[in-house]
Design a protein around this motif. Structure first.
Motif, PDB file in Angstrom:
ATOM      1  N   VAL A  40       0.823  -1.218   0.000  1.00 24.97           N
ATOM      2  CA  VAL A  40       0.000   0.000   0.000  1.00 24.97           C
ATOM      3  C   VAL A  40       0.850   1.257   0.000  1.00 24.97           C
ATOM      4  O   VAL A  40       0.436   2.282  -0.547  1.00 24.97           O
ATOM      5  CB  VAL A  40      -0.962   0.068   1.212  1.00 24.97           C
ATOM      6  CG1 VAL A  40      -2.113  -0.887   1.036  1.00 24.97           C
ATOM      7  CG2 VAL A  40      -0.252  -0.167   2.537  1.00 24.97           C
ATOM      8  N   HIS A  43       2.066   2.197  -3.523  1.00 21.96           N
ATOM      9  CA  HIS A  43       0.955   2.789  -4.263  1.00 21.96           C
ATOM     10  C   HIS A  43       0.697   4.223  -3.791  1.00 21.96           C
ATOM     11  O   HIS A  43       0.596   5.156  -4.591  1.00 21.96           O
ATOM     12  CB  HIS A  43      -0.287   1.913  -4.049  1.00 21.96           C
ATOM     13  CG  HIS A  43      -1.506   2.409  -4.753  1.00 21.96           C
ATOM     14  ND1 HIS A  43      -1.684   2.276  -6.110  1.00 21.96           N
ATOM     15  CD2 HIS A  43      -2.598   3.049  -4.277  1.00 21.96           C
ATOM     16  CE1 HIS A  43      -2.849   2.798  -6.450  1.00 21.96           C
ATOM     17  NE2 HIS A  43      -3.427   3.288  -5.358  1.00 21.96           N
ATOM     18  N   ASN A  94       1.843 -11.833  -3.148  1.00 18.27           N
ATOM     19  CA  ASN A  94       0.444 -11.500  -3.421  1.00 18.27           C
ATOM     20  C   ASN A  94      -0.368 -11.327  -2.142  1.00 18.27           C
ATOM     21  O   ASN A  94      -1.593 -11.218  -2.202  1.00 18.27           O
ATOM     22  CB  ASN A  94      -0.216 -12.588  -4.271  1.00 18.27           C
ATOM     23  CG  ASN A  94       0.539 -12.840  -5.558  1.00 18.27           C
ATOM     24  OD1 ASN A  94       0.982 -11.884  -6.209  1.00 18.27           O
ATOM     25  ND2 ASN A  94       0.722 -14.104  -5.916  1.00 18.27           N
ATOM     26  N   LEU A 132      -0.433  -4.837  -1.435  1.00 16.62           N
ATOM     27  CA  LEU A 132      -1.462  -4.087  -2.169  1.00 16.62           C
ATOM     28  C   LEU A 132      -2.673  -4.931  -2.571  1.00 16.62           C
ATOM     29  O   LEU A 132      -3.810  -4.467  -2.451  1.00 16.62           O
ATOM     30  CB  LEU A 132      -0.826  -3.405  -3.391  1.00 16.62           C
ATOM     31  CG  LEU A 132      -1.710  -2.427  -4.166  1.00 16.62           C
ATOM     32  CD1 LEU A 132      -2.201  -1.286  -3.277  1.00 16.62           C
ATOM     33  CD2 LEU A 132      -0.948  -1.867  -5.369  1.00 16.62           C
ATOM     34  N   PRO A 133      -2.465  -6.175  -3.045  1.00 20.45           N
ATOM     35  CA  PRO A 133      -3.650  -6.972  -3.427  1.00 20.45           C
ATOM     36  C   PRO A 133      -4.624  -7.166  -2.266  1.00 20.45           C
ATOM     37  O   PRO A 133      -5.833  -7.267  -2.490  1.00 20.45           O
ATOM     38  CB  PRO A 133      -3.060  -8.325  -3.857  1.00 20.45           C
ATOM     39  CG  PRO A 133      -1.633  -8.054  -4.176  1.00 20.45           C
ATOM     40  CD  PRO A 133      -1.212  -6.909  -3.318  1.00 20.45           C
ATOM     41  N   GLN A 135      -5.143  -4.948   0.080  1.00 23.25           N
ATOM     42  CA  GLN A 135      -5.855  -3.677   0.264  1.00 23.25           C
ATOM     43  C   GLN A 135      -6.999  -3.595  -0.750  1.00 23.25           C
ATOM     44  O   GLN A 135      -8.099  -3.145  -0.430  1.00 23.25           O
ATOM     45  CB  GLN A 135      -4.891  -2.491   0.070  1.00 23.25           C
ATOM     46  CG  GLN A 135      -5.540  -1.114   0.232  1.00 23.25           C
ATOM     47  CD  GLN A 135      -6.179  -0.928   1.595  1.00 23.25           C
ATOM     48  OE1 GLN A 135      -5.644  -1.379   2.604  1.00 23.25           O
ATOM     49  NE2 GLN A 135      -7.347  -0.293   1.634  1.00 23.25           N
ATOM     50  N   GLU A 136      -6.712  -4.048  -1.956  1.00 22.84           N
ATOM     51  CA  GLU A 136      -7.708  -3.938  -3.021  1.00 22.84           C
ATOM     52  C   GLU A 136      -8.891  -4.875  -2.804  1.00 22.84           C
ATOM     53  O   GLU A 136      -9.966  -4.676  -3.352  1.00 22.84           O
ATOM     54  CB  GLU A 136      -7.032  -4.150  -4.383  1.00 22.84           C
ATOM     55  CG  GLU A 136      -6.199  -2.916  -4.732  1.00 22.84           C
ATOM     56  CD  GLU A 136      -5.228  -3.105  -5.886  1.00 22.84           C
ATOM     57  OE1 GLU A 136      -5.012  -4.265  -6.311  1.00 22.84           O
ATOM     58  OE2 GLU A 136      -4.679  -2.084  -6.343  1.00 22.84           O
ATOM     59  N   GLU A 137      -8.659  -5.889  -1.983  1.00 20.30           N
ATOM     60  CA  GLU A 137      -9.733  -6.824  -1.686  1.00 20.30           C
ATOM     61  C   GLU A 137     -10.474  -6.344  -0.429  1.00 20.30           C
ATOM     62  O   GLU A 137     -10.017  -6.522   0.688  1.00 20.30           O
ATOM     63  CB  GLU A 137      -9.099  -8.205  -1.446  1.00 20.30           C
ATOM     64  CG  GLU A 137     -10.086  -9.318  -1.286  1.00 20.30           C
ATOM     65  CD  GLU A 137      -9.348 -10.654  -1.077  1.00 20.30           C
ATOM     66  OE1 GLU A 137      -8.212 -10.830  -1.574  1.00 20.30           O
ATOM     67  OE2 GLU A 137      -9.924 -11.521  -0.393  1.00 20.30           O
ATOM     68  N   ASN A 139     -10.935  -3.347   0.808  1.00 20.41           N
ATOM     69  CA  ASN A 139     -10.346  -2.241   1.567  1.00 20.41           C
ATOM     70  C   ASN A 139      -9.496  -2.688   2.751  1.00 20.41           C
ATOM     71  O   ASN A 139      -9.581  -2.125   3.853  1.00 20.41           O
ATOM     72  CB  ASN A 139     -11.431  -1.293   2.070  1.00 20.41           C
ATOM     73  CG  ASN A 139     -11.679  -0.176   1.068  1.00 20.41           C
ATOM     74  OD1 ASN A 139     -10.757   0.250   0.367  1.00 20.41           O
ATOM     75  ND2 ASN A 139     -12.910   0.278   0.988  1.00 20.41           N
ATOM     76  N   GLY A 140      -8.641  -3.655   2.531  1.00 15.26           N
ATOM     77  CA  GLY A 140      -7.639  -4.019   3.540  1.00 15.26           C
ATOM     78  C   GLY A 140      -8.229  -4.372   4.893  1.00 15.26           C
ATOM     79  O   GLY A 140      -9.027  -5.304   5.014  1.00 15.26           O
ATOM     80  N   PRO A 189      -3.605   3.465   3.615  1.00 19.80           N
ATOM     81  CA  PRO A 189      -4.014   3.573   2.210  1.00 19.80           C
ATOM     82  C   PRO A 189      -4.728   4.878   1.855  1.00 19.80           C
ATOM     83  O   PRO A 189      -5.216   5.014   0.733  1.00 19.80           O
ATOM     84  CB  PRO A 189      -4.977   2.388   2.066  1.00 19.80           C
ATOM     85  CG  PRO A 189      -5.592   2.251   3.432  1.00 19.80           C
ATOM     86  CD  PRO A 189      -4.524   2.617   4.406  1.00 19.80           C
TER      87      PRO A 189
END
Ligand code: GBH
Length: 457
Positions: A40, A43, A94, A132-133, A135-137, A139-140, A189
């Motif tokens: 995160v 990014h 991942n 990061l993956p 977080q994207e799932e 919202n962490g 994030p």
């Protein structure tokens, strides 16, 4: 000589652990090397406007490529311990799934170098660089099942490194990354979801902490396990009832919410009331799971908080009052007694088995002299006056086992970029040249004095 006299004036027990602390994203760099996945913070820093000087941790101190040099410097500083963090994305690029052997090998190599140098490794499993993956799932940390992912990562990491690393910290500063990263937009994030998001992330991270502790115990039977919180002694700015109540709320938000959950298995009643419209989903049994017996509590302490009524962190609704005094580059007041006060407060109200100051230090500009030496009297004096307070706490019977200076070397200071310098070692970020500052030499003398006492006994 003057330095030596000052160092001798600090009277610590001979077995006191004296270390320095860092965090993976702030020093490692090499974000695309060794199989590391994105985090995160990678990014967040690449979004224009997020970092004060427009920089990022892509290279940072290039520590990833400089383990030998950096451990040699630690040895020169006389450190008996080093607190660092492990980047989840180096172990599981991942976030879950395939294990990256190079990542594990990197931390094992660091550990081997430390042990060879007689320096005890203190590993932190989470210092804010979520894969990061994940977080994207959902919202962490807003997703409850991130707890299972965290526990899986902890299991793999402690199983592999537990033979050599005995001191484990589950999390660094729950308050900071949940409130500043999920409540506000200041840190990754950068969610800006207000109190509800901050408290949801906090609850899940607390639960992750609680569920990870027995896993570490199983993998590393002789482990010392703890958590690190950023705590402040809090005082109201005046006797006005509104300020007194704001101080209570702020103190409840930063300190008691976490301490009560971890040490008492309950959230504080007055804060449940303050938060009544923004509470996260709390399931039966959660608090029991959070309140695992711990071997130590680590405290990061930089300043006190003088609080008046205001509008920040609604519904906490406080404003920070800035008394006359000396301030660091971060805009933080220098008030050495804060270190004694917070230890006293925690010891009295929660009686942890052992305490560590896991971070304490100051950002001040460095003066580079004509001969290349670095004079940093402000930092040196901050360090000495705070170490005096640590010695005082120990004299008063508080079980303080160690002190870690923040930080080993100047590094990437999150949203402030490379502007504030906290290091005992100066880093020229153009050339990556390291130079031990005057404060570092002073710290080495304090360490040397302890070493001397040890050898006499
Ligand atoms: C610690 O957190 C961290 O563990 C460490 O990584 C960091 O480098 C070190 O301290 C020095 O900062 O509070 O108004 O100044 C520090 C806590 C809280 C600092 C949020 C920045 C936001 C702005 N952080 N804060 S303010």
């Amino acid at each position: 000589e003057r330095l030596q006299q000052l160092a001798n004036s600090i009277s610590l027990p001979k077995d006191m652990v004296l270390g320095a602390a860092t965090a993976s994203y702030q020093i490692e760099g090499a974000i695309n090397e060794g199989g590391r996945g994105p985090t995160v913070w990678d990014h967040f820093t690449h979004i224009p406007g997020n970092i004060a000087d427009g920089t990022n941790g892509d290279i940072a101190c290039d520590h990833y490529h400089r383990l030998e040099e950096d451990v040699a410097l630690m040895k020169e500083l006389g450190l008996t311990a080093y607190r660092f963090s492990i980047c989840w994305s180096r172990i599981l690029p991942n976030g879950r799934g395939p294990i990256n052997e190079d990542g594990l090998a990197f931390y094992e190599r660091l550990t081997d170098l430390l042990l060879e140098a007689g320096i005890t490794p203190y590993a932190t499993l989470y210092h804010w660089d979520l894969p990061l993956p994940l977080q994207e799932e959902g919202n962490g940390w807003l997703r409850r099942n991130l707890v299972e992912d965290y526990v899986h990562y902890v299991n793999i990491t402690t199983k592999r490194l537990g033979a050599k690393i005995k001191h484990w910290t589950t999390f660094n500063e729950l308050f900071t990354f949940t409130w500043w990263g999920y409540g506000l937009k200041e840190d990754a994030p950068g969610l800006g979801g207000g109190a509800k998001a901050a408290l949801t992330a906090s609850h899940h991270a607390l639960l992750a902490h609680g569920k990870a502790v027995p896993v570490i115990r199983k993998n590393v039977p002789d482990a010392q396990i703890g958590i690190v919180l950023d705590l402040n002694p809090v005082t109201p700015a005046s006797n006005a009832p509104a300020d007194i109540d704001a101080a209570r709320r702020f103190e409840g938000c930063q300190n008691r919410w976490y301490l009560d959950a971890i040490f008492k298995g309950q959230y504080p009643a007055d804060m449940l009331e303050t938060y009544k419209d923004v509470l996260p989903a709390i399931e039966p049994g959660d608090l029991d799971e959070i309140a695992q017996p711990l071997d130590y509590l680590g405290i990061n302490i930089y300043r006190r908080s003088v609080i008046e009524d205001g509008t920040e962190f609604a519904p906490v609704n406080f404003k920070r009052h800035l008394p006359e005094g000396q301030y660091t580059q971060m805009g933080w007041e220098v008030h050495p007694q804060c270190l004694y006060d917070i230890l006293q407060y925690v010891n009295t109200n929660y009686s942890p088995k052992q305490l560590y100051i896991t971070e304490n230090g100051a950002a001040f500009p460095d003066t580079v002299e004509a001969d290349g030496s670095i004079q940093d009297w402000d930092r040196s004096s901050y360090m000495l006056t705070h170490l005096e307070q640590a010695a005082r706490a120990i004299e008063d019977g508080i079980p303080l086992k160690g002190y870690f200076c923040w930080t080993l070397m100047d590094n990437f200071e999150w949203a402030e970029g490379y502007l504030p310098r906290f290091g005992l070692i100066h880093v020229d970020f153009g050339t990556q040249k390291r130079t031990i500052k005057q404060s570092g030499k002073l710290y080495a003398m304090v360490a040397g004095q302890l070493q001397g006492k040890l050898q006499e006994s």
